[in-house]
Enzyme design. Structure first.
Site, PDB file in Angstrom:
ATOM      1  N   ASP A 248      51.109 104.875  -5.492  1.00 17.72           N
ATOM      2  CA  ASP A 248      52.445 105.352  -5.128  1.00 17.72           C
ATOM      3  C   ASP A 248      52.313 106.716  -4.498  1.00 17.72           C
ATOM      4  O   ASP A 248      51.522 107.535  -4.943  1.00 17.72           O
ATOM      5  CB  ASP A 248      53.324 105.457  -6.384  1.00 17.72           C
ATOM      6  CG  ASP A 248      53.642 104.093  -6.940  1.00 17.72           C
ATOM      7  OD1 ASP A 248      54.104 103.234  -6.170  1.00 17.72           O
ATOM      8  OD2 ASP A 248      53.409 103.885  -8.140  1.00 17.72           O
TER       9      ASP A 248
ATOM     10  N   PHE B  25      58.340 104.596 -19.804  1.00 17.05           N
ATOM     11  CA  PHE B  25      57.244 104.067 -19.010  1.00 17.05           C
ATOM     12  C   PHE B  25      57.619 102.687 -18.432  1.00 17.05           C
ATOM     13  O   PHE B  25      57.396 102.403 -17.252  1.00 17.05           O
ATOM     14  CB  PHE B  25      56.024 103.965 -19.915  1.00 17.05           C
ATOM     15  CG  PHE B  25      54.719 104.057 -19.199  1.00 17.05           C
ATOM     16  CD1 PHE B  25      54.617 104.651 -17.954  1.00 17.05           C
ATOM     17  CD2 PHE B  25      53.567 103.558 -19.793  1.00 17.05           C
ATOM     18  CE1 PHE B  25      53.397 104.735 -17.312  1.00 17.05           C
ATOM     19  CE2 PHE B  25      52.343 103.634 -19.158  1.00 17.05           C
ATOM     20  CZ  PHE B  25      52.260 104.216 -17.911  1.00 17.05           C
TER      21      PHE B  25
ATOM     22  N   HIS C  89      43.092  93.621 -21.543  1.00 18.23           N
ATOM     23  CA  HIS C  89      42.797  94.964 -21.008  1.00 18.23           C
ATOM     24  C   HIS C  89      43.768  95.926 -21.701  1.00 18.23           C
ATOM     25  O   HIS C  89      44.991  95.807 -21.532  1.00 18.23           O
ATOM     26  CB  HIS C  89      43.029  94.971 -19.496  1.00 18.23           C
ATOM     27  CG  HIS C  89      42.801  96.298 -18.844  1.00 18.23           C
ATOM     28  ND1 HIS C  89      41.554  96.751 -18.476  1.00 18.23           N
ATOM     29  CD2 HIS C  89      43.671  97.289 -18.486  1.00 18.23           C
ATOM     30  CE1 HIS C  89      41.648  97.949 -17.911  1.00 18.23           C
ATOM     31  NE2 HIS C  89      42.921  98.293 -17.905  1.00 18.23           N
TER      32      HIS C  89
ATOM     33  N   SER D 112      38.578  94.978 -22.218  1.00 19.84           N
ATOM     34  CA  SER D 112      38.345  96.173 -21.407  1.00 19.84           C
ATOM     35  C   SER D 112      39.355  97.233 -21.825  1.00 19.84           C
ATOM     36  O   SER D 112      40.410  96.914 -22.384  1.00 19.84           O
ATOM     37  CB  SER D 112      38.431  95.849 -19.914  1.00 19.84           C
ATOM     38  OG  SER D 112      39.600  95.132 -19.619  1.00 19.84           O
TER      39      SER D 112
HETATM   40  P1  FAD Z   1      50.310  96.279  -3.563  1.00 19.13           P
HETATM   41  O1  FAD Z   1      49.588  95.093  -4.080  1.00 19.13           O
HETATM   42  O2  FAD Z   1      50.008  96.704  -2.184  1.00 19.13           O
HETATM   43  O3  FAD Z   1      51.875  95.977  -3.704  1.00 19.13           O
HETATM   44  C1  FAD Z   1      52.827  97.024  -3.504  1.00 19.13           C
HETATM   45  C2  FAD Z   1      54.164  96.436  -3.049  1.00 19.13           C
HETATM   46  O4  FAD Z   1      54.025  95.957  -1.711  1.00 19.13           O
HETATM   47  C3  FAD Z   1      54.643  95.246  -3.879  1.00 19.13           C
HETATM   48  O5  FAD Z   1      56.047  95.319  -3.948  1.00 19.13           O
HETATM   49  C4  FAD Z   1      54.227  94.029  -3.044  1.00 19.13           C
HETATM   50  O6  FAD Z   1      55.090  92.929  -3.263  1.00 19.13           O
HETATM   51  C5  FAD Z   1      54.346  94.574  -1.632  1.00 19.13           C
HETATM   52  N1  FAD Z   1      53.367  93.974  -0.707  1.00 19.13           N
HETATM   53  C6  FAD Z   1      52.035  93.915  -0.895  1.00 19.13           C
HETATM   54  N2  FAD Z   1      51.442  93.323   0.174  1.00 19.13           N
HETATM   55  C7  FAD Z   1      52.436  93.016   1.040  1.00 19.13           C
HETATM   56  C8  FAD Z   1      52.474  92.415   2.316  1.00 19.13           C
HETATM   57  N3  FAD Z   1      51.348  91.990   2.926  1.00 19.13           N
HETATM   58  N4  FAD Z   1      53.675  92.259   2.907  1.00 19.13           N
HETATM   59  C9  FAD Z   1      54.814  92.692   2.304  1.00 19.13           C
HETATM   60  N5  FAD Z   1      54.836  93.270   1.091  1.00 19.13           N
HETATM   61  C10 FAD Z   1      53.679  93.432   0.466  1.00 19.13           C
HETATM   62  N6  FAD Z   1      48.900 103.837 -10.050  1.00 19.13           N
HETATM   63  C11 FAD Z   1      48.224 105.010  -9.858  1.00 19.13           C
HETATM   64  O7  FAD Z   1      48.711 105.894  -9.173  1.00 19.13           O
HETATM   65  N7  FAD Z   1      46.991 105.211 -10.431  1.00 19.13           N
HETATM   66  C12 FAD Z   1      46.378 104.270 -11.172  1.00 19.13           C
HETATM   67  O8  FAD Z   1      45.264 104.473 -11.659  1.00 19.13           O
HETATM   68  C13 FAD Z   1      47.038 103.011 -11.366  1.00 19.13           C
HETATM   69  N8  FAD Z   1      46.455 102.011 -12.054  1.00 19.13           N
HETATM   70  C14 FAD Z   1      47.091 100.800 -12.178  1.00 19.13           C
HETATM   71  C15 FAD Z   1      46.444  99.764 -12.861  1.00 19.13           C
HETATM   72  C16 FAD Z   1      47.060  98.529 -13.020  1.00 19.13           C
HETATM   73  C17 FAD Z   1      46.327  97.415 -13.735  1.00 19.13           C
HETATM   74  C18 FAD Z   1      48.373  98.327 -12.518  1.00 19.13           C
HETATM   75  C19 FAD Z   1      49.073  97.011 -12.742  1.00 19.13           C
HETATM   76  C20 FAD Z   1      49.029  99.352 -11.842  1.00 19.13           C
HETATM   77  C21 FAD Z   1      48.390 100.588 -11.644  1.00 19.13           C
HETATM   78  N9  FAD Z   1      48.991 101.639 -10.941  1.00 19.13           N
HETATM   79  C22 FAD Z   1      48.335 102.842 -10.776  1.00 19.13           C
HETATM   80  C23 FAD Z   1      50.343 101.476 -10.377  1.00 19.13           C
HETATM   81  C24 FAD Z   1      50.298 101.040  -8.906  1.00 19.13           C
HETATM   82  O9  FAD Z   1      49.660 102.036  -8.133  1.00 19.13           O
HETATM   83  C25 FAD Z   1      51.730 100.830  -8.426  1.00 19.13           C
HETATM   84  O10 FAD Z   1      52.322  99.736  -9.069  1.00 19.13           O
HETATM   85  C26 FAD Z   1      51.895 100.723  -6.910  1.00 19.13           C
HETATM   86  O11 FAD Z   1      53.301 100.840  -6.624  1.00 19.13           O
HETATM   87  C27 FAD Z   1      51.445  99.397  -6.316  1.00 19.13           C
HETATM   88  O12 FAD Z   1      50.095  99.291  -6.226  1.00 19.13           O
HETATM   89  P2  FAD Z   1      49.454  97.838  -5.920  1.00 19.13           P
HETATM   90  O13 FAD Z   1      48.026  98.019  -5.760  1.00 19.13           O
HETATM   91  O14 FAD Z   1      49.936  96.842  -6.876  1.00 19.13           O
HETATM   92  O15 FAD Z   1      50.132  97.566  -4.477  1.00 19.13           O
END
Ligand code: FAD
Length: 280
Positions: free
Chosen positions: A104, A211, A261, A11
């Site tokens: 974020d 990055f 990916h 992908s």
């Molecule tokens: P989560 O899974 O919610 O995790 C965020 C934080 O909260 C982590 O530290 C986790 O340990 C903690 N956490 C989660 N659930 C709980 C809970 N129930 N209790 C306590 N703590 C918890 N960013 C963008 O802005 N745009 C994009 O298009 C983008 N694409 C991405 C694609 C990939 C494949 C990856 C790996 C990252 C991408 N990001 C993108 C970055 C991402 O948005 C950031 O890393 C963001 O800080 C976390 O998103 P997440 O969905 O992993 O969050």
């Protein structure tokens, strides 16, 4: 993790171009990379609204080219109502796959909104749309930079999977052992979905270091020092980067990953060359 996967799915990830020239260049890069027969292409999303329209436009262009496209979709700062509207829009556009993220907060934003974590978004997508979407989530083999502890981060990932994620894409990494350990540990905790490694081609030195520092990915000392030693010698940086990343992909394939990916950064050359070296 020892059985090589007989069919390795590929992908490709793009970001929405900001200028008409960027749109044309990305369309050309996509055409070249379609030779790899990607399972899908994903398009990043600016949390808080910065590139959301661009994401959808790029996704529509990919779908019109006959390739499955997945918008990245973040929930931070959003209301349930706005997420519900966007899901309806995605369905109307013929989208069947999403990369569901917390995202974020851009500076200047006050609070989380009605979703705190990506797991809340995944649960909401399932409650609202059932199995319409294949839901990808993010995984962090070297831990998310804000996680309280490694255990809490693994548990957060498991919560996301149990909320209904279909598969995961990892943050990029250069240490295959971190990936294998992450997969083994999360499987032991009951999260048994495919975890596809996110692969970042190395094409310049300062960009990859900046990055990696921002997203908590580790560049091993030997790679960092070698990159720095090349100074402005772009050809040597690219040649070294290709060797390192193709070797990483080969190790991951041997370890049995379900796919790769590629974070293409809208450029085709490095991704195509890595895949050529892998015979893909
Ligand atoms: P989560 O899974 O919610 O995790 C965020 C934080 O909260 C982590 O530290 C986790 O340990 C903690 N956490 C989660 N659930 C709980 C809970 N129930 N209790 C306590 N703590 C918890 N960013 C963008 O802005 N745009 C994009 O298009 C983008 N694409 C991405 C694609 C990939 C494949 C990856 C790996 C990252 C991408 N990001 C993108 C970055 C991402 O948005 C950031 O890393 C963001 O800080 C976390 O998103 P997440 O969905 O992993 O969050």
């Amino acid at each position: 993790m020892t059985t090589p996967c007989p069919t390795l799915s590929l992908s490709l990830e793009f970001f929405p171009p900001k200028t008409p020239e960027g749109v044309t260049k990305l369309a050309a890069a996509r055409r070249e990379m379609y030779a790899l027969k990607p399972q899908f292409c994903s398009v990043t999303y600016g949390a808080g609204g910065s590139t959301q329209e661009g994401t959808l436009q790029t996704v529509r262009a990919i779908l019109a080219e006959g390739v499955e496209a997945a918008p990245h979709f973040s929930c931070i700062g959003a209301s349930r109502e706005s997420i519900r509207d966007k899901l309806a829009q995605f369905k109307a556009d013929g989208i069947h796959r999403l990369v569901a993220l917390r995202g974020d907060l851009p500076s200047g934003y006050g609070g989380f909104g009605e979703f705190r974590y990506a797991s809340d978004l995944v649960a909401f997508i399932r409650a609202e749309t059932g199995n319409h979407f294949h839901v990808e989530v993010a995984a962090y083999p070297e831990m998310h930079p804000q996680s309280r502890s490694p255990q809490a981060d693994l548990q957060a990932y498991v919560t996301k999977v149990k909320a209904g994620a279909s598969s995961a894409i990892t943050q990029f990494f250069f240490n295959a052992d971190a990936y294998c350990r992450f997969v083994d540990e999360t499987r032991a905790l009951g999260a048994d979905i495919p975890v596809v490694p996110g692969i970042m081609p190395i094409t310049n030195s300062s960009g990859i270091i900046r990055f990696a520092d921002a997203c908590g990915a580790e560049i091993p000392r030997w790679i960092r020092l070698r990159l720095q030693s090349f100074g402005d010698d772009a050809a040597s940086i690219k040649a070294f980067g290709l060797d390192v990343v193709a070797d990483l992909c080969d190790r991951l394939r041997t370890a049995g990953v379900p796919g790769l990916h590629f974070y293409t950064m809208n450029q085709s050359t490095a991704t195509l060359e890595i895949c050529r070296r892998l015979g893909l």
